[in-house]
Design an enzyme around this catalytic site. Structure first.
Site, PDB file in Angstrom:
ATOM      1  N   ASN A   7     -23.372 -62.993 -37.429  1.00 44.64           N
ATOM      2  CA  ASN A   7     -23.327 -61.543 -37.613  1.00 44.64           C
ATOM      3  C   ASN A   7     -23.386 -61.241 -39.104  1.00 44.64           C
ATOM      4  OD1 ASN A   7     -22.738 -58.829 -37.696  1.00 44.64           O
ATOM      5  ND2 ASN A   7     -20.570 -59.085 -37.177  1.00 44.64           N
ATOM      6  N   TRP A   8     -24.533 -60.713 -39.529  1.00 50.58           N
ATOM      7  CA  TRP A   8     -24.706 -60.474 -40.972  1.00 50.58           C
ATOM      8  C   TRP A   8     -24.066 -59.176 -41.453  1.00 50.58           C
ATOM      9  CZ3 TRP A   8     -30.614 -61.887 -41.582  1.00 50.58           C
ATOM     10  CH2 TRP A   8     -30.745 -63.278 -41.529  1.00 50.58           C
ATOM     11  N   LYS A   9     -23.626 -58.336 -40.533  1.00 47.66           N
ATOM     12  CA  LYS A   9     -23.013 -57.056 -40.934  1.00 47.66           C
ATOM     13  C   LYS A   9     -23.953 -56.318 -41.903  1.00 47.66           C
ATOM     14  CE  LYS A   9     -18.620 -59.425 -40.464  1.00 47.66           C
ATOM     15  NZ  LYS A   9     -17.188 -59.323 -40.626  1.00 47.66           N
ATOM     16  N   HIS A  92     -17.800 -54.294 -31.900  1.00 47.26           N
ATOM     17  CA  HIS A  92     -17.204 -55.125 -32.954  1.00 47.26           C
ATOM     18  C   HIS A  92     -16.055 -54.344 -33.593  1.00 47.26           C
ATOM     19  CE1 HIS A  92     -16.724 -57.169 -36.796  1.00 47.26           C
ATOM     20  NE2 HIS A  92     -17.317 -58.216 -36.236  1.00 47.26           N
ATOM     21  N   GLU A 164     -12.204 -61.887 -30.990  1.00 48.36           N
ATOM     22  CA  GLU A 164     -12.108 -61.811 -32.446  1.00 48.36           C
ATOM     23  C   GLU A 164     -10.830 -61.082 -32.825  1.00 48.36           C
ATOM     24  OE1 GLU A 164     -16.171 -62.388 -34.401  1.00 48.36           O
ATOM     25  OE2 GLU A 164     -15.840 -60.246 -34.188  1.00 48.36           O
ATOM     26  N   GLY A 170     -12.599 -62.130 -41.457  1.00 51.81           N
ATOM     27  CA  GLY A 170     -12.792 -62.031 -42.898  1.00 51.81           C
ATOM     28  C   GLY A 170     -11.542 -62.255 -43.727  1.00 51.81           C
ATOM     29  N   GLY A 229     -19.198 -64.467 -39.282  1.00 58.56           N
ATOM     30  CA  GLY A 229     -19.670 -63.481 -40.239  1.00 58.56           C
ATOM     31  C   GLY A 229     -19.904 -64.124 -41.596  1.00 58.56           C
TER      32      GLY A 229
HETATM   33  C1  PEP Z   1     -17.096 -61.163 -37.544  1.00 55.08           C
HETATM   34  O1  PEP Z   1     -16.993 -60.146 -38.221  1.00 55.08           O
HETATM   35  O2  PEP Z   1     -17.638 -61.134 -36.420  1.00 55.08           O
HETATM   36  C2  PEP Z   1     -16.545 -62.399 -38.086  1.00 55.08           C
HETATM   37  C3  PEP Z   1     -16.277 -63.372 -37.271  1.00 55.08           C
HETATM   38  O3  PEP Z   1     -16.351 -62.409 -39.460  1.00 55.08           O
HETATM   39  P1  PEP Z   1     -15.781 -63.634 -40.338  1.00 55.08           P
HETATM   40  O4  PEP Z   1     -16.468 -64.884 -39.843  1.00 55.08           O
HETATM   41  O5  PEP Z   1     -16.163 -63.280 -41.730  1.00 55.08           O
HETATM   42  O6  PEP Z   1     -14.318 -63.668 -40.114  1.00 55.08           O
END
Ligand code: PEP
Length: 249
Positions: A7-9, A92, A164, A170, A229
């Site tokens: 997931n590149w956001k 999300h 999640e 993050g 992410g």
């Molecule tokens: C996400 O936002 O889906 C995620 C898993 O982010 P990160 O890997 O940066 O925690």
């Protein structure tokens, strides 16, 4: 085959997105997991062209439930499918936080995605206050009860759930594999009770996954893959993750 979804956001220019796709598609490891890349909407066409004829699949980061009409700024499931996506994230935690998406909206999005042959990746997870105030079960139950709503078992099987925890995204503070497995078991039980789906629900874990911790989640604890992410953004780091996933998945 384990799933590894990136997931590149709100990251990457189109040139950066294409460079990532070019680097990752060349790796023989890309055939050994279900690799899904989820760029921003504007980068989807260029990435789709770059990964054509490769084993990498494409996903979008959000979808609206209506198919057309006076809905400024929204993107429909039909448009996402036409652009070459097979997957779409739903609800999300950043969409919940910054765009006020809720579980009812998630349900409508899941239905729209399914109606267009897209696989929804439905994101659920508790925040730290909810975990401290009595555990994850109540918070998550509301999310999957409402999100799965009146889906039958066959429809539910076509949904992927991404667990999640909000506190892990993050933050550099991942859930442990044991915590992720415990939650996955509760989700399977709850979704089963709700929809009649007794087996076959795929569940991903996401939240601060990195190459040095990814293996633990896939060691038979009911986790079918990873949504990542931050650690997905650099293609070399992503390939390190992929290597660890195919070694353990
Ligand atoms: C996400 O936002 O889906 C995620 C898993 O982010 P990160 O890997 O940066 O925690």
């Amino acid at each position: 085959m384990a799933i590894l979804a990136a997931n590149w956001k709100l990251h990457k220019t189109t040139a950066e997105a294409v460079a990532w796709a070019r680097a990752v598609k060349r790796s023989p490891l890309a055939h050994r997991a279900e690799v899904i890349v989820m760029p921003g909407f504007l980068q989807i066409p260029a990435v789709a062209a770059e990964i054509a004829q490769s084993p990498i699949s494409l996903g979008a980061q959000d979808v609206f439930w209506e198919q057309s009409g006076a809905y400024t700024g929204m993107v429909s499931a039909a448009q996402i499918t036409e652009a070459g996506c097979r997957y779409v994230l739903v609800a999300h935690s950043e969409r919940r936080r910054y765009a006020a998406e809720d579980d009812e909206g998630a349900h409508a999005r899941i239905r729209a995605a399914l109606a267009h042959g897209l696989t929804p990746v439905y994101c659920v997870g508790e925040d730290m206050d909810q975990r401290n105030a009595g555990g994850f079960r109540r918070a998550l139950k509301e999310q999957y009860d409402r999100g799965f709503g009146g889906l039958c078992a066959d429809e539910a099987r076509r949904v992927i759930v991404a667990y999640e925890p909000v506190w892990a995204i993050g933050s550099g503070q991942p859930a442990t594999p044991e915590q992720a497995s415990e939650v996955a078991a509760a989700i399977r039980e709850g979704v089963g009770a709700r929809t009649g789906l007794l087996e076959g629900l795929r569940i991903l874990y996401g939240g601060s996954v990195a190459p040095d911790n990814v293996g633990g989640y896939l060691l038979g604890g009911g986790i079918d893959g990873i949504l990542v992410g931050t650690a997905s953004l650099d293609p070399i780091g992503f390939l390190a993750l992929l290597k660890a996933v195919v070694g353990n998945g």
